[in-house]
Design an enzyme around this catalytic site. Structure first.
Site, PDB file in Angstrom:
ATOM      1  N   ASP A  30      18.964  58.694  40.034  1.00 57.47           N
ATOM      2  CA  ASP A  30      19.690  57.779  39.160  1.00 57.47           C
ATOM      3  C   ASP A  30      20.829  58.538  38.479  1.00 57.47           C
ATOM      4  O   ASP A  30      20.666  59.676  38.038  1.00 57.47           O
ATOM      5  CB  ASP A  30      18.734  57.196  38.113  1.00 57.47           C
ATOM      6  CG  ASP A  30      19.313  55.961  37.430  1.00 57.47           C
ATOM      7  OD1 ASP A  30      18.802  54.856  37.672  1.00 57.47           O
ATOM      8  OD2 ASP A  30      20.290  56.105  36.661  1.00 57.47           O
ATOM      9  N   ILE A  31      21.989  57.891  38.370  1.00 55.87           N
ATOM     10  CA  ILE A  31      23.169  58.536  37.800  1.00 55.87           C
ATOM     11  C   ILE A  31      23.019  58.773  36.292  1.00 55.87           C
ATOM     12  O   ILE A  31      23.653  59.682  35.747  1.00 55.87           O
ATOM     13  CB  ILE A  31      24.438  57.693  38.130  1.00 55.87           C
ATOM     14  CG1 ILE A  31      25.694  58.538  38.089  1.00 55.87           C
ATOM     15  CG2 ILE A  31      24.567  56.490  37.233  1.00 55.87           C
ATOM     16  CD1 ILE A  31      26.898  57.880  38.761  1.00 55.87           C
ATOM     17  N   ASN A  87      13.026  46.000  37.892  1.00 55.70           N
ATOM     18  CA  ASN A  87      13.542  45.013  36.936  1.00 55.70           C
ATOM     19  C   ASN A  87      14.073  43.802  37.688  1.00 55.70           C
ATOM     20  O   ASN A  87      14.753  43.945  38.708  1.00 55.70           O
ATOM     21  CB  ASN A  87      14.672  45.634  36.098  1.00 55.70           C
ATOM     22  CG  ASN A  87      14.162  46.694  35.147  1.00 55.70           C
ATOM     23  OD1 ASN A  87      13.102  46.528  34.553  1.00 55.70           O
ATOM     24  ND2 ASN A  87      14.889  47.792  35.001  1.00 55.70           N
ATOM     25  N   GLN A  94      17.997  43.864  34.553  1.00 55.89           N
ATOM     26  CA  GLN A  94      18.497  44.220  35.896  1.00 55.89           C
ATOM     27  C   GLN A  94      20.025  44.214  35.877  1.00 55.89           C
ATOM     28  O   GLN A  94      20.642  43.190  35.552  1.00 55.89           O
ATOM     29  CB  GLN A  94      17.988  43.218  36.955  1.00 55.89           C
ATOM     30  CG  GLN A  94      18.422  43.617  38.369  1.00 55.89           C
ATOM     31  CD  GLN A  94      17.929  42.656  39.451  1.00 55.89           C
ATOM     32  OE1 GLN A  94      17.321  41.627  39.156  1.00 55.89           O
ATOM     33  NE2 GLN A  94      18.195  43.007  40.697  1.00 55.89           N
ATOM     34  N   HIS A 100      15.700  47.428  43.682  1.00 55.45           N
ATOM     35  CA  HIS A 100      15.476  48.884  43.609  1.00 55.45           C
ATOM     36  C   HIS A 100      14.237  49.173  42.785  1.00 55.45           C
ATOM     37  O   HIS A 100      13.967  48.528  41.786  1.00 55.45           O
ATOM     38  CB  HIS A 100      16.693  49.601  43.011  1.00 55.45           C
ATOM     39  CG  HIS A 100      17.185  49.012  41.726  1.00 55.45           C
ATOM     40  ND1 HIS A 100      17.987  47.886  41.701  1.00 55.45           N
ATOM     41  CD2 HIS A 100      16.995  49.369  40.439  1.00 55.45           C
ATOM     42  CE1 HIS A 100      18.261  47.584  40.449  1.00 55.45           C
ATOM     43  NE2 HIS A 100      17.667  48.458  39.651  1.00 55.45           N
TER      44      HIS A 100
HETATM   45  P1  5GP Z   1      18.489  48.300  36.644  1.00 57.44           P
HETATM   46  O1  5GP Z   1      18.924  48.304  35.202  1.00 57.44           O
HETATM   47  O2  5GP Z   1      19.292  47.303  37.468  1.00 57.44           O
HETATM   48  O3  5GP Z   1      17.026  48.154  36.861  1.00 57.44           O
HETATM   49  O4  5GP Z   1      18.826  49.755  37.182  1.00 57.44           O
HETATM   50  C1  5GP Z   1      20.040  50.124  37.747  1.00 57.44           C
HETATM   51  C2  5GP Z   1      20.070  51.628  37.745  1.00 57.44           C
HETATM   52  O5  5GP Z   1      21.093  52.066  38.615  1.00 57.44           O
HETATM   53  C3  5GP Z   1      20.382  52.243  36.359  1.00 57.44           C
HETATM   54  O6  5GP Z   1      19.314  53.093  35.969  1.00 57.44           O
HETATM   55  C4  5GP Z   1      21.694  52.989  36.587  1.00 57.44           C
HETATM   56  O7  5GP Z   1      21.758  54.203  35.873  1.00 57.44           O
HETATM   57  C5  5GP Z   1      21.707  53.192  38.086  1.00 57.44           C
HETATM   58  N1  5GP Z   1      23.031  53.252  38.682  1.00 57.44           N
HETATM   59  C6  5GP Z   1      24.045  52.369  38.470  1.00 57.44           C
HETATM   60  N2  5GP Z   1      25.126  52.727  39.186  1.00 57.44           N
HETATM   61  C7  5GP Z   1      24.781  53.849  39.870  1.00 57.44           C
HETATM   62  C8  5GP Z   1      25.487  54.691  40.787  1.00 57.44           C
HETATM   63  O8  5GP Z   1      26.644  54.484  41.140  1.00 57.44           O
HETATM   64  N3  5GP Z   1      24.809  55.753  41.282  1.00 57.44           N
HETATM   65  C9  5GP Z   1      23.514  56.023  40.929  1.00 57.44           C
HETATM   66  N4  5GP Z   1      22.952  57.103  41.468  1.00 57.44           N
HETATM   67  N5  5GP Z   1      22.816  55.250  40.079  1.00 57.44           N
HETATM   68  C10 5GP Z   1      23.445  54.181  39.550  1.00 57.44           C
END
Ligand code: 5GP
Ligand code: ZN
Length: 114
Positions: A30-31, A87, A94, A100
């Site tokens: 995760d970034i 999520n 999300q 994911h």
């Molecule tokens: P969500 O909030 O949708 O469950 O999680 C999305 C996740 O994707 C977040 O933890 C966010 O940090 C990660 N994320 C978003 N954009 C990128 C990206 O470009 N690269 C990586 N490695 N992670 C990302």
């Protein structure tokens, strides 16, 4: 899918720190890690969320869990414990609409989540 950041990562258009890849699944760091170990496991097929899953995706989802286990073992968080989260929708936060699984470990987590 156009404009899907995770599809762009799969296509190699956006760089990522990959930890596992095969024909159907990709896992990368995760970034913005929320734990010392924070990996995302995604299917290469664009599926928006749990709500878009069909019975034909059974094997794929089971495989994502197998990959999660393999990563947890290889990254040394299997014994201490780890959290897996998917999520779905706004209330869950999300932000990327390509399904994911978060794998997080290396620290203790609160339960229930905030
Ligand atoms: P969500 O909030 O949708 O469950 O999680 C999305 C996740 O994707 C977040 O933890 C966010 O940090 C990660 N994320 C978003 N954009 C990128 C990206 O470009 N690269 C990586 N490695 N992670 C990302
Ligand atoms: Zn996508």
């Amino acid at each position: 899918m156009d404009n899907c950041i995770f599809c762009k990562i799969i296509a190699g258009e956006i760089p990522s720190n990959k930890v596992y890849e095969d024909d159907t699944v990709l896992a990368f760091k995760d970034i913005e890690p929320k734990a010392p170990i924070h990996v995302l496991v995604i299917p290469k097929k664009h599926i928006k969320s749990i709500l878009e899953l069909h019975s034909s995706d059974k094997e794929l989802i089971a495989h994502m869990f197998e990959v999660a286990k393999k990563i947890a073992v290889e990254m040394g968080i299997a014994e201490t414990g780890f959290r897996t989260i998917i999520n779905t929708g706004d209330n869950a936060g999300q932000t990327v609409h390509h399904i994911h699984m978060h794998i997080m470990g290396g620290r203790e987590f609160d339960w229930p989540e905030g």
